[in-house]
Design an enzyme around this catalytic site. Structure first.
Site, mmCIF file in Angstrom:
data_model
loop_
_atom_site.group_PDB
_atom_site.id
_atom_site.type_symbol
_atom_site.label_atom_id
_atom_site.label_comp_id
_atom_site.label_asym_id
_atom_site.label_seq_id
_atom_site.Cartn_x
_atom_site.Cartn_y
_atom_site.Cartn_z
ATOM 1 N N HIS A 163 58.995 45.250 55.006
ATOM 2 C CA HIS A 163 60.447 45.322 55.148
ATOM 3 C C HIS A 163 60.770 45.922 56.511
ATOM 4 O O HIS A 163 60.127 46.878 56.947
ATOM 5 C CB HIS A 163 61.049 46.175 54.028
ATOM 6 N N LYS A 198 72.793 50.389 46.353
ATOM 7 C CA LYS A 198 73.869 49.816 47.167
ATOM 8 C C LYS A 198 75.005 49.332 46.265
ATOM 9 O O LYS A 198 76.182 49.429 46.603
ATOM 10 C CB LYS A 198 73.311 48.653 47.992
#
Length: 930
Positions: free
Chosen positions: A145, A588
């Site tokens: 990532h 999130k």
């Protein structure tokens, strides 16, 4: 060494490195750079002690008066300082641990010594401890990532500084030798100054694969065997040398690098094929090197010792290989049996390696000699040598480098890592829909409800010839989706059964999403039905990421477990189900409190369901580096899992900057692995004795807090007008998207500025850079305040939860670190970048008020006077970085302003270089990116 002197030693190293960096700047930087660095540092230190608008204005004018090249050099100086501080801290932590070990006293919490003593003192028998060890699987999974901002070249230079500085501490040096060592460090810092820390090109996936392999070559091949040795020693020390406990090899590694295609268009089927071969190439190279060293060492003569009958039989059986395949005469090593055996093993491994390289290069390999057919044959040869050495009284020779090699072979096989494949569920749905549509008379799959889809998929999986496929007529996307499964089948045949780990399906919303992937795997021959019944060499890990997905995890898994076809396939693949939990998107989506609690509850649901169906279940934790993405210390994270959910196995992602901080140096890698494994051992105690019951009153309070937290978070992020504009304008997100730190795009869809489009990593990265760190703490203050409602009894209850419940303690400990890293005075400067200042001021005021509230509430619950009072070393470490982070953040604010307002394209590009460097430097200073 006492705590005060340890801190003094660390400060001395930091001062030494800083002074040497100053010398390099004086000699090799542009004029005035050192003066500017020192003035900015000292000025912002004054501002931290006492706000002075006039001084702040003067410092900002100084920054704004600098040209791009000078600013780049100032930023680079700060960045190198952070790297040197990290190196000093890592070295001193390692030396402090070595001093403790040398003193022979009980070691730190999380050490094997302390862990095994705890079990023995609690009356755990050697038999029960052995049983627990045999259930263990510790499986970190490396991912690519895009959060790692440090180049490998830079990491190598810091490693050299680490080793030279270690000599300064460990060796007695005369004045001349001391001067030489200081000069060596100075030289390395000078090299750092003249090496560009920002990548010129965006890394390709192959670069990321090499980056992941770097940690094995430079660190883990040394660290893994030493972890086993340390655990062995602790067991013998505590339970006694004749306790009968044997430590099995239970460390495994996974990887997503080259297998994770969700949202990364650059990961193709051929990329996965290359990744698998690169893994095999590296581990074979390591085995060859160690076998050659053993050959030099095990020079035993058959005239002076008697190898075991089994070993001699194996030598006889290998005779044809020795003469015909190797083309050797009888005489070489005729009286040195181990050297003879090792020469053949070396030849076989080389043959394996030659075949791998020929395939990687597209060369013909038919004429090449055969090597080992399977990694277990290689291991069998190693066991023969070990047992034979023990047979003639040379156990000590068997217990050194040979045993280390055995540990490596048991842990890594010929595959090195279990490569997980990841794809998003809609890609499978699209492929299956197309395949059904191409069959004459088939119904329209998309029109089916969930029950009808499951029936159609089960029938197709069980059918001997489910589809007639002309691949040339398929869309490119469906063809590629099918080719991934074909690569898996081919690579399993080429390298071995264990080359792949799980097939991870992100955005799993329904049981049919799993069965669709099963059908596609059926077409590649990975599963199906033959005369013996069902077979299945694919294990699927559904990934539940959003708050909504987590809430119906039990419904999806129940449907799967009750589906007869899936039941049969699961049983055929070993009857173990892995379920992956996504920390990033859930945070999130609903904020840290709601995400954390929904993940906790989801684990309990799925484990209870699996237990009820008689299925072994392993949870796969998709944690990021930062607290806002499920990060934090591994030991505490494992201990804070729900009771009776860690059944000897833990699997979790290690991402971006976490890889370099935990695994770049073998000394640190050994410590991190030890802390994680000891956490796993403690959390798995439920395997050998009944676990404590969870307290229902605590669970009820968390339900309430999570509900309040989600309301507060969504009130800010989703219901506040202009909030996403604030995020884009008041963080350096535009720069993050241009920084060459990963092959994956920062948005799922270009030009889509919605919350759903932006990835969780840049979401956290942006807030961290601008010192808001919102994802890691926002809503906790409001939730606690609302629950307490000025009721002292409720406060006392929360305080007991903090003392008694590892989950709640870890949650608030991580929150303290995030609150400490947040700097509202600096965040206010970023808020001034917004176009609508009135709107931005309202948003910032809400954030600042919640920060103040959260600090107050967390300190009250934890019973502390200041943040991180319980972790003084970490407190000092973060404070040490603030000296240089403060000026860096102000430089970044100035650069964002210049970059965004500059109309001349050429001049705008000039400001981009220092802007990208500032992102790199702040990431290094905060020890967090995404």
């Amino acid at each position: 060494m006492n705590e005060i002197s340890q801190e003094q030693t660390l400060e001395r190293d930091v001062q030494l490195f800083t002074a040497l960096l100053g010398e390099v700047l004086r000699e090799h930087s542009r004029k005035r750079v050192l003066v500017i660095v020192e003035r900015l540092r000292d000025g912002f230190m004054q501002l931290r002690e006492q706000e002075d608008p006039e001084l702040r204005d003067r410092l900002m004018k100084r920054i704004e008066g600098l040209d791009p090249q000078t600013l780049s050099e100032v930023i680079r100086a700060f960045n190198i300082y952070f790297g040197l501080v990290n190196t000093a801290e890592e070295l001193n932590a390692h030396l402090a641990r070595m001093d403790l070990i040398s003193a022979g006293e009980r070691l730190w919490i999380g050490s094997f010594d302390d862990t095994v003593r705890g079990f023995q003192e609690d009356g755990v028998s050697p038999e029960n401890f052995q049983s627990l060890l045999e259930h263990l699987v510790y499986l970190p999974v490396f991912t690519a990532h895009p959060t790692e901002s440090k180049r490998r070249t830079i990491a190598d230079t810091f490693r050299r500084i680490f080793l030279i500085a270690q000599d300064l501490h460990r060796r007695r040096l005369n004045e001349e030798e001391l001067e030489e060592k200081l000069q060596e460090i100075l030289t390395q810092i000078q090299i750092l100054w003249k090496t560009d820390e920002v990548r010129v090109h965006k890394p390709q996936v192959t670069d990321e694969i090499r980056q992941g392999l770097h940690y094995f070559r430079e660190s883990l091949f040394e660290a893994v065997p030493s972890v086993y040795r340390f655990l062995d020693k602790a067991v013998r020390r505590v339970y006694g040398p004749n306790c009968g406990i044997k430590v099995p090899s239970f460390i495994r590694f996974g990887s997503w690098i080259g297998g994770d295609r969700d949202g990364n268009p650059f990961v193709k089927p051929e990329t996965t094929e290359l990744a698998v071969r690169m893994h095999a190439e590296l581990i074979l190279e390591e085995y060859l090197d160690r076998i050659r060293r053993l050959r030099r060492m095990l020079s035993h003569s058959s005239a002076l010792c008697q190898p075991s009958p089994d070993f001699l039989d194996s030598l006889d059986a290998d005779e044809d290989y020795w003469i015909e395949t190797m083309g050797q005469s009888q005489r070489l090593f005729l009286y040195e049996p181990y050297r003879r055996k090792l020469a053949m093993m070396s030849h076989r491994l080389q043959a394996n390696l030659d075949r791998i390289r020929a395939r990687m290069e597209g060369r013909d390999h038919d004429g090449l000699p055969e090597g080992y057919g399977r990694d277990r044959d290689f291991l069998a040869d190693l066991y023969l040598i070990r047992d034979s050495l023990i047979h003639h009284g040379d156990a000590s020779a068997a217990n050194g480098p040979l045993q280390d090699l055995i540990r490596l072979a048991e842990s890594f096989g010929f595959h090195l890592v279990h490569l997980d494949i990841r794809q998003e569920s809609t890609r499978h749905t699209q492929a299956v829909t197309e395949l059904f549509a191409r069959q004459p008379g088939s119904p329209y799959y998309q029109a089916f409800n969930e029950e009808q889809r499951l029936m159609a998929l089960a029938e197709a999986i069980a059918h001997p010839h489910p589809f007639v496929i002309d691949k040339a007529t398929l869309t490119a996307e469906t063809r590629e989706t099918l080719e991934v499964f074909e690569v898996m089948a081919r690579m399993r045949a080429e390298i071995g059964d264990r080359v792949f780990g799980q097939y991870v399906i992100s955005m799993t919303h329904a049981a049919s999403h799993v069965m669709e992937a099963m059908l596609l795997a059926r077409l590649a021959g990975l599963l199906g039905k033959d005369r013996q019944g069902w077979f299945c060499s694919l294990q699927i890990s559904p990934l539940f990421e959003t708050i909504e997905d987590l809430s119906h995890i039990d419904q999806v898994m129940r449907t799967l477990f009750d589906d007869p076809t899936y039941q049969a396939l699961l049983k055929a693949s070993g009857n173990q189900q892995e379920v992956m939990l996504g920390y990033s998107d859930s945070c999130k989506d609903g904020g840290i409190l709601s995400a954390s609690w929904n993940l906790y509850e989801a684990q309990k649901k799925v484990i209870a369901l699996a237990d009820d169906r008689g299925v072994a279940c392993r949870l796969f934790h998709g944690r990021g580096g930062t607290v806002g993405r499920g990060g934090g210390p591994t030991h505490e994270a494992i201990l804070s899992q729900p009771v009776d959910t860690v059944h000897g196995q833990i699997k979790f992602t290690e991402q971006g900057e976490v890889l370099s901080y935990r695994y770049a140096n073998p000394e640190t890698a050994r410590y991190e692995l030890t802390m994680g494994i000891s956490g796993l051992i403690k959390a798995s105690r439920c395997l050998i004795e009944p676990p404590d019951e969870e307290r229902n009153d605590y669970l009820g309070i968390m339900d309430e807090l999570a509900r309040y937290g989600e309301e507060a978070y969504r009130g800010l992020v989703k219901d506040t007008e202009g909030f996403l504009d604030y995020f884009y304008e008041c963080t350096p997100l535009d720069g993050i998207g241009l920084l060459n730190i990963g092959s994956r795009p920062s948005h799922r869809k270009k030009a889509d500025r919605s919350l759903g489009s932006i990835r969780a990593i840049p979401w956290v990265f942006g807030w961290g850079q601008s010192r808001h760190t919102i994802p890691a703490w926002f809503s906790i203050g409001q939730a606690i305040e609302r629950y307490r409602a000025n009721d002292l009894e409720r406060l006392a209850k929360l305080q007991r939860m903090y003392e008694e419940w590892p989950y709640f303690r870890a949650l608030l400990s991580n929150t303290q670190m995030s609150l400490f890293k947040a700097e509202m005075r600096i965040a206010r400067q970023y808020a001034q970048l917004a176009e609508d200042q009135e709107q931005a001021a309202r948003i910032f005021d809400a954030i600042e008020e919640e920060h103040r509230r959260t600090v107050t509430q967390v300190l009250n619950v934890a019973g502390l006077r200041v943040l991180m009072e319980e972790t003084p070393d970490l407190h000092r470490s973060l404070a040490r970085r603030n000296i240089y982070l403060d000026p860096l953040n102000h430089i970044q604010v100035a650069l964002l302003g210049r970059y965004r307002t500059e109309e001349d394209e050429e001049q705008r590009e000039e400001w981009l270089d220092p802007l990208l460097r500032s992102i790199n430097a702040i990431a290094a200073g905060m020890r967090n990116t995404g």
